[in-house]
Design a protein around this motif. Structure first.
Motif, mmCIF file in Angstrom:
data_model
loop_
_atom_site.group_PDB
_atom_site.id
_atom_site.type_symbol
_atom_site.label_atom_id
_atom_site.label_comp_id
_atom_site.label_asym_id
_atom_site.label_seq_id
_atom_site.Cartn_x
_atom_site.Cartn_y
_atom_site.Cartn_z
ATOM 1 N N ASN A 29 0.794 -1.231 0.000
ATOM 2 C CA ASN A 29 0.000 0.000 0.000
ATOM 3 C C ASN A 29 0.830 1.287 0.000
ATOM 4 O O ASN A 29 0.454 2.240 -0.691
ATOM 5 C CB ASN A 29 -0.964 0.016 1.193
ATOM 6 N N TRP A 37 -0.398 9.178 -5.923
ATOM 7 C CA TRP A 37 -0.262 10.605 -5.613
ATOM 8 C C TRP A 37 0.172 11.400 -6.836
ATOM 9 O O TRP A 37 -0.287 12.519 -7.045
ATOM 10 C CB TRP A 37 0.733 10.807 -4.472
ATOM 11 N N GLN A 42 -4.259 14.594 -3.903
ATOM 12 C CA GLN A 42 -4.798 14.328 -2.577
ATOM 13 C C GLN A 42 -5.940 13.316 -2.570
ATOM 14 O O GLN A 42 -6.416 12.923 -1.496
ATOM 15 C CB GLN A 42 -5.241 15.644 -1.938
ATOM 16 N N CYS A 43 -6.373 12.875 -3.745
ATOM 17 C CA CYS A 43 -7.375 11.802 -3.817
ATOM 18 C C CYS A 43 -6.726 10.426 -3.741
ATOM 19 O O CYS A 43 -7.428 9.408 -3.839
ATOM 20 C CB CYS A 43 -8.172 11.907 -5.112
ATOM 21 N N GLU A 45 -5.487 8.541 -1.378
ATOM 22 C CA GLU A 45 -5.938 7.598 -0.345
ATOM 23 C C GLU A 45 -7.297 7.008 -0.687
ATOM 24 O O GLU A 45 -7.535 5.808 -0.482
ATOM 25 C CB GLU A 45 -5.971 8.285 1.022
ATOM 26 N N ASP A 46 -8.202 7.837 -1.215
ATOM 27 C CA ASP A 46 -9.519 7.331 -1.601
ATOM 28 C C ASP A 46 -9.399 6.316 -2.732
ATOM 29 O O ASP A 46 -10.060 5.266 -2.717
ATOM 30 C CB ASP A 46 -10.428 8.482 -2.037
ATOM 31 N N VAL A 47 -8.553 6.625 -3.716
ATOM 32 C CA VAL A 47 -8.386 5.714 -4.849
ATOM 33 C C VAL A 47 -7.693 4.428 -4.401
ATOM 34 O O VAL A 47 -8.031 3.336 -4.864
ATOM 35 C CB VAL A 47 -7.597 6.408 -5.980
ATOM 36 N N SER A 49 -8.014 3.072 -1.476
ATOM 37 C CA SER A 49 -9.045 2.293 -0.787
ATOM 38 C C SER A 49 -9.915 1.534 -1.788
ATOM 39 O O SER A 49 -10.236 0.355 -1.589
ATOM 40 C CB SER A 49 -9.925 3.214 0.063
ATOM 41 N N GLU A 50 -10.291 2.194 -2.883
ATOM 42 C CA GLU A 50 -11.064 1.529 -3.925
ATOM 43 C C GLU A 50 -10.267 0.383 -4.542
ATOM 44 O O GLU A 50 -10.825 -0.684 -4.848
ATOM 45 C CB GLU A 50 -11.452 2.537 -5.012
ATOM 46 N N THR A 51 -8.964 0.597 -4.709
ATOM 47 C CA THR A 51 -8.102 -0.436 -5.273
ATOM 48 C C THR A 51 -8.086 -1.675 -4.390
ATOM 49 O O THR A 51 -8.217 -2.813 -4.869
ATOM 50 C CB THR A 51 -6.669 0.111 -5.436
ATOM 51 N N ARG A 80 -8.536 2.699 -11.489
ATOM 52 C CA ARG A 80 -9.324 3.477 -10.532
ATOM 53 C C ARG A 80 -8.919 4.958 -10.591
ATOM 54 O O ARG A 80 -9.766 5.840 -10.437
ATOM 55 C CB ARG A 80 -9.120 2.932 -9.109
ATOM 56 N N GLU A 84 -11.190 8.273 -11.472
ATOM 57 C CA GLU A 84 -11.238 9.474 -10.638
ATOM 58 C C GLU A 84 -10.959 10.725 -11.467
ATOM 59 O O GLU A 84 -11.614 11.761 -11.283
ATOM 60 C CB GLU A 84 -10.220 9.355 -9.508
#
Length: 225
Positions: A29, A37, A42-43, A45-47, A49-51, A80, A84
């Protein structure tokens, strides 16, 4: 975590062992986050998580070893990230929120390779990733996956859906463009060495490919067609 340990963790995860999947996450991770990044800022971490949600759902169906899983996981992360970008209407070639670095300098300024090598020793992880993010998208991804993550040209080509030769050329051009930014930054910072920081996240064991960052030295010669 070494390759053999990753294979063990992958086998356990395929059997539904939560500890095996956790070991995969701990090892991979941090590298996934760094790759994302430079694509989505800054998205990331969200991406990420989806991964991992995708990985948790499909890992039992995965066939292959840990090296193949790493390629598969980065390909999922990239898809992913592209989703985004489309949702946000973001241009991948124009990353936002990265202060103090002009986007034109990578096209014009190519310092000698040894200058880039020396500058890498003086930059923080954040500064280096900010600079890599200024490269054109194909170069930025090739540099991240080849030099920072440690994938070979064939594996990187699988992630990006391109030919290995195109990956080598993009990485060569990216490193030459990056060398100008790095040499400029070297005189402005006294940050600690980056080589280990890029491949060995704080609080975790060394990356599965501990030599990933050090391959930056002489890398341009290797990828020159």
């Amino acid at each position: 975590m070494g390759t053999a340990d990753l294979d063990t963790a992958l086998d356990a995860a395929r059997r539904g062992d939560e500890r095996g999947f956790t070991d995969l996450w701990v090892s991979l991770n941090p590298l996934i986050l760094r790759y994302l990044w430079v694509l989505v800022g800054q998205c990331a971490e969200d991406v990420a998580s989806e991964t991992w949600l995708h990985a948790a759902r499909d890992v039992r169906e995965f066939r292959g070893d840990a090296a193949g899983f790493r390629v598969w996981l980065f390909r999922v992360a990239r898809h992913r990230a592209l989703d985004e970008m489309r949702r946000a209407g973001r241009r991948p070639e124009d990353p936002s929120g990265l202060p103090g670095i002009g986007t034109d300098s990578t096209r014009e300024h190519a310092a000698p390779d040894d200058t880039a090598d020396a500058a890498l020793e003086r930059l923080s992880t954040e500064q280096a990733l900010q600079m890599i993010a200024q490269l054109p998208k194909n170069q930025r991804e090739a540099v991240m996956l080849r030099v920072i993550i440690g994938l070979d040209a064939k594996q990187t080509a699988q992630v990006l859906g391109k030919r290995a030769g195109a990956v080598r050329i993009a990485a060569m051009r990216g490193l030459r463009g990056l060398s100008g930014l790095l040499s400029d930054a070297a005189a402005l910072t006294e940050a600690p060495p980056i080589r280990e920081a890029l491949v060995e996240p704080a609080g975790h064991a060394r990356s599965t490919d501990s030599g990933a960052a050090t391959r930056a030295t002489g890398f341009v010669d290797e990828v020159t067609p």
